[in-house]
Design a protein around this motif. Structure first.
Motif, PDB file in Angstrom:
ATOM      1  N   LYS A 288      19.494 -25.415  47.809  1.00 30.36           N
ATOM      2  CA  LYS A 288      19.264 -25.066  49.213  1.00 30.36           C
ATOM      3  C   LYS A 288      20.312 -25.681  50.145  1.00 30.36           C
ATOM      4  N   ASP A 289      20.912 -26.775  49.710  1.00 30.18           N
ATOM      5  CA  ASP A 289      21.950 -27.385  50.540  1.00 30.18           C
ATOM      6  C   ASP A 289      23.350 -27.043  50.028  1.00 30.18           C
ATOM      7  N   SER A 290      23.477 -25.903  49.360  1.00 31.25           N
ATOM      8  CA  SER A 290      24.777 -25.518  48.786  1.00 31.25           C
ATOM      9  C   SER A 290      25.780 -25.143  49.873  1.00 31.25           C
ATOM     10  N   LEU A 291      27.048 -25.280  49.544  1.00 25.60           N
ATOM     11  CA  LEU A 291      28.111 -24.864  50.446  1.00 25.60           C
ATOM     12  C   LEU A 291      28.034 -23.365  50.698  1.00 25.60           C
ATOM     13  N   LEU A 292      27.596 -22.633  49.680  1.00 27.96           N
ATOM     14  CA  LEU A 292      27.519 -21.180  49.801  1.00 27.96           C
ATOM     15  C   LEU A 292      26.429 -20.764  50.792  1.00 27.96           C
ATOM     16  N   ALA A 293      25.278 -21.424  50.740  1.00 29.44           N
ATOM     17  CA  ALA A 293      24.192 -21.105  51.671  1.00 29.44           C
ATOM     18  C   ALA A 293      24.580 -21.437  53.100  1.00 29.44           C
ATOM     19  N   GLU A 294      25.363 -22.487  53.243  1.00 27.11           N
ATOM     20  CA  GLU A 294      25.823 -22.871  54.579  1.00 27.11           C
ATOM     21  C   GLU A 294      26.836 -21.866  55.124  1.00 27.11           C
ATOM     22  N   ALA A 295      27.743 -21.416  54.255  1.00 31.73           N
ATOM     23  CA  ALA A 295      28.812 -20.522  54.700  1.00 31.73           C
ATOM     24  C   ALA A 295      28.365 -19.072  54.807  1.00 31.73           C
ATOM     25  N   HIS A 296      27.445 -18.655  53.946  1.00 31.27           N
ATOM     26  CA  HIS A 296      27.034 -17.242  53.896  1.00 31.27           C
ATOM     27  C   HIS A 296      25.520 -17.099  53.790  1.00 31.27           C
ATOM     28  N   PRO A 297      24.787 -17.466  54.821  1.00 28.07           N
ATOM     29  CA  PRO A 297      23.317 -17.317  54.763  1.00 28.07           C
ATOM     30  C   PRO A 297      22.885 -15.865  54.584  1.00 28.07           C
ATOM     31  N   GLU A 298      23.767 -14.919  54.946  1.00 25.13           N
ATOM     32  CA  GLU A 298      23.414 -13.502  54.823  1.00 25.13           C
ATOM     33  C   GLU A 298      23.353 -13.046  53.370  1.00 25.13           C
ATOM     34  N   TRP A 299      23.820 -13.855  52.445  1.00 18.79           N
ATOM     35  CA  TRP A 299      23.761 -13.513  51.028  1.00 18.79           C
ATOM     36  C   TRP A 299      22.451 -13.958  50.374  1.00 18.79           C
ATOM     37  N   PHE A 300      21.589 -14.618  51.141  1.00 16.26           N
ATOM     38  CA  PHE A 300      20.383 -15.224  50.585  1.00 16.26           C
ATOM     39  C   PHE A 300      19.121 -14.545  51.110  1.00 16.26           C
ATOM     40  N   ALA A 301      18.049 -14.685  50.341  1.00 21.54           N
ATOM     41  CA  ALA A 301      16.743 -14.195  50.773  1.00 21.54           C
ATOM     42  C   ALA A 301      16.108 -15.223  51.709  1.00 21.54           C
ATOM     43  N   HIS A 302      15.329 -14.733  52.676  1.00 24.92           N
ATOM     44  CA  HIS A 302      14.739 -15.617  53.678  1.00 24.92           C
ATOM     45  C   HIS A 302      13.247 -15.366  53.812  1.00 24.92           C
ATOM     46  N   GLU A 303      12.545 -16.425  54.199  1.00 27.60           N
ATOM     47  CA  GLU A 303      11.133 -16.323  54.530  1.00 27.60           C
ATOM     48  C   GLU A 303      11.002 -15.717  55.930  1.00 27.60           C
ATOM     49  N   PRO A 304       9.783 -15.277  56.299  1.00 31.55           N
ATOM     50  CA  PRO A 304       9.584 -14.715  57.649  1.00 31.55           C
ATOM     51  C   PRO A 304      10.031 -15.640  58.772  1.00 31.55           C
ATOM     52  N   ASP A 305       9.975 -16.973  58.534  1.00 28.17           N
ATOM     53  CA  ASP A 305      10.389 -17.905  59.582  1.00 28.17           C
ATOM     54  C   ASP A 305      11.891 -18.156  59.595  1.00 28.17           C
ATOM     55  N   GLY A 306      12.622 -17.470  58.712  1.00 27.47           N
ATOM     56  CA  GLY A 306      14.070 -17.605  58.682  1.00 27.47           C
ATOM     57  C   GLY A 306      14.585 -18.629  57.696  1.00 27.47           C
ATOM     58  N   SER A 307      13.705 -19.422  57.080  1.00 20.19           N
ATOM     59  CA  SER A 307      14.146 -20.417  56.104  1.00 20.19           C
ATOM     60  C   SER A 307      14.541 -19.747  54.795  1.00 20.19           C
ATOM     61  N   LEU A 308      15.331 -20.446  54.010  1.00 20.93           N
ATOM     62  CA  LEU A 308      15.754 -19.917  52.721  1.00 20.93           C
ATOM     63  C   LEU A 308      14.563 -19.805  51.777  1.00 20.93           C
ATOM     64  N   ARG A 309      14.460 -18.672  51.110  1.00 22.77           N
ATOM     65  CA  ARG A 309      13.359 -18.449  50.175  1.00 22.77           C
ATOM     66  C   ARG A 309      13.667 -19.093  48.828  1.00 22.77           C
ATOM     67  N   SER A 310      12.663 -19.717  48.243  1.00 19.71           N
ATOM     68  CA  SER A 310      12.811 -20.325  46.917  1.00 19.71           C
ATOM     69  C   SER A 310      12.404 -19.336  45.835  1.00 19.71           C
ATOM     70  N   PRO A 311      13.103 -19.343  44.704  1.00 21.98           N
ATOM     71  CA  PRO A 311      12.665 -18.507  43.574  1.00 21.98           C
ATOM     72  C   PRO A 311      11.376 -19.068  42.976  1.00 21.98           C
ATOM     73  N   PHE A 312      10.635 -18.215  42.283  1.00 20.67           N
ATOM     74  CA  PHE A 312       9.388 -18.652  41.679  1.00 20.67           C
ATOM     75  C   PHE A 312       9.148 -17.865  40.400  1.00 20.67           C
ATOM     76  N   ALA A 313       8.243 -18.370  39.592  1.00 18.39           N
ATOM     77  CA  ALA A 313       7.816 -17.682  38.372  1.00 18.39           C
ATOM     78  C   ALA A 313       6.306 -17.635  38.371  1.00 18.39           C
ATOM     79  N   VAL A 314       5.751 -16.564  37.812  1.00 15.88           N
ATOM     80  CA  VAL A 314       4.306 -16.383  37.750  1.00 15.88           C
ATOM     81  C   VAL A 314       3.877 -16.390  36.297  1.00 15.88           C
ATOM     82  N   ASP A 315       2.859 -17.161  35.987  1.00 15.40           N
ATOM     83  CA  ASP A 315       2.315 -17.188  34.630  1.00 15.40           C
ATOM     84  C   ASP A 315       1.879 -15.768  34.261  1.00 15.40           C
ATOM     85  N   PRO A 316       2.293 -15.266  33.088  1.00 14.54           N
ATOM     86  CA  PRO A 316       1.927 -13.899  32.703  1.00 14.54           C
ATOM     87  C   PRO A 316       0.424 -13.681  32.583  1.00 14.54           C
TER      88      PRO A 316
END
Length: 445
Positions: A120-148
């Motif tokens: 989340k603190d990557s140089l890429l996220a800082e330079a290109h936030p438009e390349w990332f997924a965001h939550e409704p509040d504008g924060s960076l979205r975290s990936p997740f996994a769901v138990d099958p």
């Protein structure tokens, strides 16, 4: 004793196109946090080569974000401080030196390519936030996994809060995003890396992978790509078909030698690319720990992985029966364990057998001949232009089993006298003996 069903002989047109697989990958996963600095990596190369591996795979070595995880990359062009060691030299110099040393031992070098997320603190996220997924509040979205097993898709969700999800589908600048990864791959190919493992490759569209892979092969036509495809749905694997991957990773590590799901996966994967088997990985518990240090299980699972698919991977420490789970944040060289046993010689014998048995280096048709209640699991693997191999497995930890020599010869389409064992074991004219937790491989001369 139950009579095993004879294999179904498919027409040549049902086979995959013949592949030049005379030297399929036998991969040693050198886990960098356990090994230490790049200089220490080099010290392991002679023994890796002596066991007959032809690839060495390094997990992410880049500068990590705030969590310290290898898979939470902050800067793709800097080294993790532990791997830098006491050297003041640039990352490219240290990595280039290691690659050159590996090549000197006859080993090709594969790096982990983590491009589905960053820290989340990557140089890429800082330079290109438009390349990332965001939550409704504008924060960076975290990936997740769901138990099958979680039918509601809510209760058993694992969220990686240190990671930021890259959005390949909805970014307004997909061309710029792909171009960034192309430049990264081009940099590491020029540095000397021979291959790339696509971490969670199925999470990235195949039409994104295709131009990235193409750029690597423009720089080095022999560059190879390996797709990590564990724990995903079949449609997620199928969408990678046109991307250009050379190999996929299969799930044979979890097979119980009975159920038919693995054969279905094998058939699906071989329509896309050959696959790689492994008895454990950096993500799993140590096999020696799961089996209370039973050396027989470690031998069986490694030989089975070698017999089952074209590619083969071993995780650092497996050869010594290490029992402490690897951790992508906290593992350190001080965690090197006193060996429970030493399988180095056995692994060398298995790797040599695999390297010299053509059918074990191609993804020909494979069939499970035994039923769920049979004491011996029997698999027949056929080559495109080479002899078949019959694998016999006794998964019982306490009871010896045996298999009719006449039945084995009939499956292989030869006489008993024409049968040859790939790793010779005890002989008997009428029966093939399988001690508890034993595996034996036969072919026809």
């Amino acid at each position: 004793m139950r009579r095993f069903r004879l294999p179904i002989h498919t027409h040549p047109s049902d086979h995959m196109p013949h592949q030049n697989t005379s030297d399929a990958p036998r991969i040693y996963n050198l886990f960098p946090l356990l090994a230490g600095s790049t200089e220490n990596w080099e010290s392991h190369l002679p023994r890796i080569a002596s066991m007959g591996f032809n690839w060495v795979f390094i997990n992410p070595f880049h500068y990590p974000g705030f969590s310290g995880s290898l898979y939470a990359v902050k800067d793709y062009y800097r080294l993790h401080p532990l791997f830098q060691g006491g050297s003041q030299e640039e990352a490219s110099t240290l990595l280039g030196r290691f690659i050159s040393a590996a090549h000197g031992h006859g080993l090709r070098v594969m790096m982990d390519l983590v491009i589905n997320h960053t820290s989340k603190d990557s140089l890429l996220a800082e330079a290109h936030p438009e390349w990332f997924a965001h939550e409704p509040d504008g924060s960076l979205r975290s990936p997740f996994a769901v138990d099958p097993d979680d039918v509601d898709n809510v209760a058993k969700r694992t969220v990686w809060g240190d990671l930021a999800d890259i959005d390949f589908e909805n970014t307004p600048d997909r061309e710029g995003l792909v171009s960034y990864w192309q430049e990264l791959v081009r940099h590491y190919v020029k540095l000397g890396f021979d291959g790339f493992r696509g971490d969670a490759a199925y999470k990235i569209p195949g039409d994104v992978w295709a131009p990235i892979i193409a750029v690597a092969r423009d720089s080095n036509p022999d560059a190879m790509f390996f797709a990590e495809t564990l724990g995903c749905q079949p449609k997620e694997v199928l969408q990678l078909k046109a991307a250009g991957f050379d190999y996929l990773f299969n799930s044979s590590k979890w097979w119980d030698f009975r159920a038919d799901w693995l054969m279905k996966q094998y058939a699906l994967f071989r329509a896309i690319a050959p696959s790689i088997a492994f008895p454990e990985s950096h993500d799993t518990e140590r096999l020696a720990e799961e089996n209370s240090g039973d050396e027989r299980v470690s031998r069986l699972r490694y030989l089975f992985a070698a017999a089952f698919s074209s590619g083969l991977m071993l995780t650092m420490g497996y050869e010594y029966g290490f029992r402490r789970k690897l951790n992508v944040v906290t593992t350190r060289p001080e965690d090197w364990e006193t060996p429970s046993f030493d399988l180095s010689r056995f692994i060398g014998e298995v790797n040599a057998m695999k390297a010299t048995t053509p059918v074990l280096n191609e993804e020909g048709p494979q069939e499970l001949l035994s039923g769920a209640d049979d004491p011996v699991a029997a698999l027949i693997r056929r080559g495109e232009r080479t002899a078949s191999v019959l694998t016999l497995i006794n998964p019982d930890a306490n009871t010896e089993s045996r298999f009719s020599t006449a039945d084995a010869a009939k499956i292989l389409g030869c006489s008993p006298q024409q049968m040859r064992e790939l790793l010779p074991g005890p002989t008997n004219s009428d029966w093939i003996t399988l001690p508890p937790l034993a595996i034996r491989l036969f072919t026809a001369d």
